[in-house]
Scaffold this motif. Structure first.
Motif, PDB file in Angstrom:
ATOM      1  N   GLU A  98      23.233 -55.160 -26.283  1.00  0.00           N
ATOM      2  CA  GLU A  98      22.077 -55.776 -26.927  1.00  0.00           C
ATOM      3  C   GLU A  98      22.239 -55.928 -28.429  1.00  0.00           C
ATOM      4  O   GLU A  98      21.761 -56.906 -29.019  1.00  0.00           O
ATOM      5  CB  GLU A  98      20.815 -54.961 -26.635  1.00  0.00           C
ATOM      6  CG  GLU A  98      20.403 -54.978 -25.167  1.00  0.00           C
ATOM      7  CD  GLU A  98      19.141 -54.186 -24.889  1.00  0.00           C
ATOM      8  OE1 GLU A  98      18.604 -54.310 -23.780  1.00  0.00           O
ATOM      9  OE2 GLU A  98      18.685 -53.434 -25.793  1.00  0.00           O
ATOM     10  N   LEU A  99      22.922 -54.962 -29.078  1.00  0.00           N
ATOM     11  CA  LEU A  99      22.978 -54.957 -30.538  1.00  0.00           C
ATOM     12  C   LEU A  99      24.379 -54.877 -31.113  1.00  0.00           C
ATOM     13  O   LEU A  99      24.542 -54.861 -32.343  1.00  0.00           O
ATOM     14  CB  LEU A  99      22.153 -53.778 -31.085  1.00  0.00           C
ATOM     15  CG  LEU A  99      20.644 -53.848 -30.863  1.00  0.00           C
ATOM     16  CD1 LEU A  99      19.977 -52.592 -31.400  1.00  0.00           C
ATOM     17  CD2 LEU A  99      20.061 -55.072 -31.538  1.00  0.00           C
ATOM     18  N   GLY A 100      25.386 -54.787 -30.262  1.00  0.00           N
ATOM     19  CA  GLY A 100      26.737 -54.697 -30.781  1.00  0.00           C
ATOM     20  C   GLY A 100      27.024 -53.396 -31.503  1.00  0.00           C
ATOM     21  O   GLY A 100      27.953 -53.329 -32.329  1.00  0.00           O
ATOM     22  N   VAL A 101      26.262 -52.352 -31.231  1.00  0.00           N
ATOM     23  CA  VAL A 101      26.501 -51.028 -31.805  1.00  0.00           C
ATOM     24  C   VAL A 101      27.343 -50.252 -30.805  1.00  0.00           C
ATOM     25  O   VAL A 101      26.975 -50.137 -29.628  1.00  0.00           O
ATOM     26  CB  VAL A 101      25.180 -50.295 -32.101  1.00  0.00           C
ATOM     27  CG1 VAL A 101      25.462 -48.870 -32.566  1.00  0.00           C
ATOM     28  CG2 VAL A 101      24.378 -51.062 -33.145  1.00  0.00           C
ATOM     29  N   LEU A 102      28.470 -49.708 -31.273  1.00  0.00           N
ATOM     30  CA  LEU A 102      29.422 -49.072 -30.363  1.00  0.00           C
ATOM     31  C   LEU A 102      29.543 -47.579 -30.667  1.00  0.00           C
ATOM     32  O   LEU A 102      30.150 -47.173 -31.659  1.00  0.00           O
ATOM     33  CB  LEU A 102      30.793 -49.742 -30.492  1.00  0.00           C
ATOM     34  CG  LEU A 102      31.883 -49.268 -29.533  1.00  0.00           C
ATOM     35  CD1 LEU A 102      31.423 -49.343 -28.072  1.00  0.00           C
ATOM     36  CD2 LEU A 102      33.152 -50.096 -29.732  1.00  0.00           C
ATOM     37  N   LEU A 103      28.940 -46.773 -29.805  1.00  0.00           N
ATOM     38  CA  LEU A 103      29.023 -45.305 -29.923  1.00  0.00           C
ATOM     39  C   LEU A 103      30.258 -44.840 -29.160  1.00  0.00           C
ATOM     40  O   LEU A 103      30.193 -44.423 -28.009  1.00  0.00           O
ATOM     41  CB  LEU A 103      27.744 -44.668 -29.360  1.00  0.00           C
ATOM     42  CG  LEU A 103      26.452 -44.970 -30.137  1.00  0.00           C
ATOM     43  CD1 LEU A 103      25.240 -44.474 -29.355  1.00  0.00           C
ATOM     44  CD2 LEU A 103      26.485 -44.344 -31.514  1.00  0.00           C
ATOM     45  N   ALA A 104      31.400 -44.960 -29.818  1.00  0.00           N
ATOM     46  CA  ALA A 104      32.674 -44.597 -29.195  1.00  0.00           C
ATOM     47  C   ALA A 104      33.656 -44.175 -30.291  1.00  0.00           C
ATOM     48  O   ALA A 104      33.533 -44.589 -31.455  1.00  0.00           O
ATOM     49  CB  ALA A 104      33.233 -45.764 -28.388  1.00  0.00           C
ATOM     50  N   ARG A 105      34.644 -43.363 -29.888  1.00  0.00           N
ATOM     51  CA  ARG A 105      35.660 -42.893 -30.826  1.00  0.00           C
ATOM     52  C   ARG A 105      37.053 -43.205 -30.264  1.00  0.00           C
ATOM     53  O   ARG A 105      37.242 -43.271 -29.043  1.00  0.00           O
ATOM     54  CB  ARG A 105      35.560 -41.383 -31.050  1.00  0.00           C
ATOM     55  CG  ARG A 105      34.224 -40.852 -31.498  1.00  0.00           C
ATOM     56  CD  ARG A 105      34.326 -39.346 -31.748  1.00  0.00           C
ATOM     57  NE  ARG A 105      33.029 -38.712 -31.913  1.00  0.00           N
ATOM     58  CZ  ARG A 105      32.330 -38.158 -30.927  1.00  0.00           C
ATOM     59  NH1 ARG A 105      32.834 -38.172 -29.684  1.00  0.00           N
ATOM     60  NH2 ARG A 105      31.164 -37.597 -31.159  1.00  0.00           N
ATOM     61  N   HIS A 106      38.012 -43.327 -31.167  1.00  0.00           N
ATOM     62  CA  HIS A 106      39.405 -43.484 -30.745  1.00  0.00           C
ATOM     63  C   HIS A 106      39.911 -42.161 -30.187  1.00  0.00           C
ATOM     64  O   HIS A 106      39.797 -41.110 -30.835  1.00  0.00           O
ATOM     65  CB  HIS A 106      40.266 -43.930 -31.924  1.00  0.00           C
ATOM     66  CG  HIS A 106      40.075 -45.358 -32.282  1.00  0.00           C
ATOM     67  ND1 HIS A 106      40.801 -46.376 -31.708  1.00  0.00           N
ATOM     68  CD2 HIS A 106      39.198 -45.959 -33.132  1.00  0.00           C
ATOM     69  CE1 HIS A 106      40.399 -47.534 -32.199  1.00  0.00           C
ATOM     70  NE2 HIS A 106      39.433 -47.315 -33.074  1.00  0.00           N
ATOM     71  N   GLY A 171      29.481 -47.688 -41.076  1.00  0.00           N
ATOM     72  CA  GLY A 171      30.283 -48.902 -41.144  1.00  0.00           C
ATOM     73  C   GLY A 171      29.947 -49.953 -40.117  1.00  0.00           C
ATOM     74  O   GLY A 171      30.547 -51.040 -40.131  1.00  0.00           O
ATOM     75  N   GLN A 172      29.043 -49.685 -39.210  1.00  0.00           N
ATOM     76  CA  GLN A 172      28.651 -50.681 -38.211  1.00  0.00           C
ATOM     77  C   GLN A 172      27.332 -51.347 -38.611  1.00  0.00           C
ATOM     78  O   GLN A 172      26.475 -50.716 -39.247  1.00  0.00           O
ATOM     79  CB  GLN A 172      28.514 -50.046 -36.830  1.00  0.00           C
ATOM     80  CG  GLN A 172      29.803 -49.487 -36.262  1.00  0.00           C
ATOM     81  CD  GLN A 172      29.654 -49.087 -34.802  1.00  0.00           C
ATOM     82  OE1 GLN A 172      28.789 -49.590 -34.083  1.00  0.00           O
ATOM     83  NE2 GLN A 172      30.529 -48.189 -34.349  1.00  0.00           N
ATOM     84  N   GLU A 173      27.166 -52.582 -38.224  1.00  0.00           N
ATOM     85  CA  GLU A 173      25.941 -53.328 -38.478  1.00  0.00           C
ATOM     86  C   GLU A 173      25.427 -53.898 -37.166  1.00  0.00           C
ATOM     87  O   GLU A 173      26.202 -54.485 -36.399  1.00  0.00           O
ATOM     88  CB  GLU A 173      26.183 -54.470 -39.472  1.00  0.00           C
ATOM     89  CG  GLU A 173      26.492 -54.016 -40.892  1.00  0.00           C
ATOM     90  CD  GLU A 173      25.306 -53.317 -41.551  1.00  0.00           C
ATOM     91  OE1 GLU A 173      24.149 -53.625 -41.164  1.00  0.00           O
ATOM     92  OE2 GLU A 173      25.539 -52.486 -42.441  1.00  0.00           O
TER      93      GLU A 173
END
Length: 559
Positions: A98-106, A171-173
């Motif tokens: 929905e918002l392109g926010v990515l709660l993930a880590r490498h 750093g995410q928008e």
């Protein structure tokens, strides 16, 4: 539970709720005001649920969110259950779609996903598989359970929704998908609420109530500190009634909630909550409440008189109230003139003085003289509370109304329970067949009762609470009908909260006595009731004295 035949509204089966999840993405606000900000978006005007409302990102839980391979692609806390992990994964997926926010880590170095990772993913393709292909692990361990909402029973579309919280990755928008969600905005909870009140920021009930509670936190860290035990701060399935002719919704802790649960158990929006004294309010087919026109600091909206019964059985009038001619006439008319007994829970002047004139009204109309029942006032009662019933009731005595109706024999039985404390002659009544407790002034909705020595006694009051709790446990009582305020639901929890409040107050009284052993009542009330408006301190002094007497009676050497 009340008998089905006594319910006012036909049974309707609420729609089964669908599992879903939503996430509040938080960050600390900058500027002089400080506090926290939450990310919200506007739903599509064509959405099937809450069109045009500002919401938190989220949506339905998919079967794949719970799949073992999906769980294996996520980081989790040791204390995070499988269910909470599934919910967190659904929220992470929805916030990206929905918002392109990515709660993930490498996976390689623990770096949070950045703009290049987000640009490489397609919101319309399988989410977890894409993350795994880029070496990303879902940061479910950073998602915490804040609250749990179930959509109101009256709505045609219902959801079972954990409200989760996570920090917005640096750093995410947010970029809305422009299909389901539009106009992402960072907003302080208090500002969102103010804009809603001004008609500029439409939100639905669970969103509003969540923001009200979130506004109490100064920082995002304070929010997460409160969630360390993996338990929601609150769980709610709201109920709705009408107030001033408009639909009004309430959570479990709100004063009208228990009344709505009793009168409209299946979520029917059919019960008016306006306090008025002109006509009786039906609560069940065999229970009506008529509130006397004596509102005030001590009486709240007024003293509740209750009628128990129906035309086939006649009626018992409980607490006829003050000797107000209009009120008593309305009470008499609501019973069709067929009042078989008048029961006073105690002798205080807003409860018992109406008994004799109501009895006379019945006689003047050619009816049999209904007996006035209760317990006589003790010698400790004040002059305005003198009371002598026609017959004194015994503890556990049964008072029965019976008759024949279309469905056969009908019986309404009131069990007498002696509950001294608020007054020496106080009693409560259990409507046995419907498991309803009429509590008089012993348990009130919205305030605690005054215990005024010498007729009031705090030790007796607390003992009576224990007696009522045991009765509720044995008889399955869920609802309490007080002499002031709305019906109270979840009876045993209400009693437990009331006792805990009394004991906490007593601890403050004891601390005041220890800090000021030579102090006066004015000194002690200033310390022990510092959370109560000063205008109420003269009344609070009466209960303070009752606590002092109990404390001293418990000291060694005092029997």
């Amino acid at each position: 539970m009340p008998r089905t035949r006594q319910q006012l509204h036909p049974h309707r089966e609420p729609v089964a709720p669908r599992p879903a999840a939503t996430v509040l993405l938080l960050r600390d606000a900058t500027g002089a005001q400080g506090g926290i900000e939450v990310l919200m978006t506007r739903r599509s005007d064509q959405a099937s649920f809450a069109p045009g409302a500002y919401v938190f990102p989220g949506g339905g839980i998919d079967a794949l969110d719970a799949a073992p391979e999906t769980h294996a692609a996520a980081d989790r806390r040791p204390t995070q259950s499988d269910l909470h992990l599934t919910q967190a994964i659904a929220a992470i997926r929805e916030s990206f779609e929905e918002l392109g926010v990515l709660l993930a880590r490498h996976a390689a170095d623990g770096r949070w996903a950045g703009a290049s990772d987000i640009a490489a993913l397609d919101r319309h393709q399988p989410f977890v598989a894409q993350c795994s292909a880029r070496g990303l692990r879902l940061a479910a361990d950073s998602v915490f359970l804040l609250a749990h909402w179930t959509t109101d029973r009256d709505l045609p579309r219902r959801f079972d929704v954990p409200f989760l919280v996570a920090r917005m990755p640096a750093g995410q928008e947010p970029v809305a998908d422009e299909a389901e969600q539009f106009e992402p905005v960072w907003v302080r909870p208090a500002d969102a609420l103010a804009r809603h009140e001004a008609g500029q920021f439409f939100m639905i009930f669970p969103t509003i109530r969540t923001l009200r509670r979130l506004a109490a936190f100064a920082t995002t860290q304070a929010v997460f500190d409160a969630l360390a035990d993996e338990q929601p701060l609150w769980t709610s399935c709201p109920r709705a009634g009408t107030l001033a002719g408009k639909e009004a919704r309430y959570m479990e802790g709100d004063l009208p909630y228990g009344e709505l649960a009793l009168v409209c158990p299946d979520g029917q929006i059919a019960h008016p909550l306006d306090w008025q004294t002109e006509r009786p309010v039906p609560l069940l087919r065999n229970v009506q409440r008529l509130t006397a026109p004596n509102p005030g600091v001590m009486t709240g909206p007024g003293t509740n008189s209750y009628l128990v019964g129906e035309p086939a059985t006649g009626y018992a009038a409980i607490d006829p109230g003050p000797a107000d001619t209009d009120h008593l006439d309305k009470l008499w008319r609501a019973a069709g003139g067929d009042i078989r007994m008048i029961v006073c829970t105690h002798s205080h002047p807003d409860h018992a003085p109406g008994a004799a004139p109501l009895q006379a009204l019945c006689v003047q109309a050619g009816r049999a003289r209904p007996p006035i029942l209760g317990l006589p006032s003790a010698p400790t009662a004040r002059a305005a509370s003198q009371f002598t019933p026609d017959r004194s009731l015994q503890n556990n005595e049964l008072l029965a109304l019976s008759g024949k109706g279309p469905e056969g024999e009908i019986t309404h039985t009131l069990q007498v329970v002696h509950t001294p404390g608020h007054a020496a002659n106080h009693l409560c009544l259990l409507l046995v067949e419907d498991a309803l407790l009429f509590s008089g002034d012993h348990i009130l909705n919205g305030s605690t009762t005054v215990v005024d020595p010498p007729d009031g006694n705090m030790a007796d009051y607390l003992d009576s609470l224990d007696r009522l709790d045991a009765l509720c446990a044995a008889q399955g009582v869920e609802f309490i009908l007080p002499a002031h305020g709305y019906v109270i639901g979840d009876a045993r929890s209400a009693i437990a909260r009331l006792k805990a409040h009394r004991l906490a107050r007593e601890a403050k009284v004891l601390a005041a006595l220890q800090a000021l052993p030579e102090g006066t009542m004015d000194d002690w009330v200033r310390h022990a009731y510092d959370d109560v408006p000063e205008r109420m301190w003269p009344v609070a002094q009466r209960s303070l004295l009752a606590h002092v007497e109990r404390i001293r009676s418990l000291q060694p050497g005092n029997d």
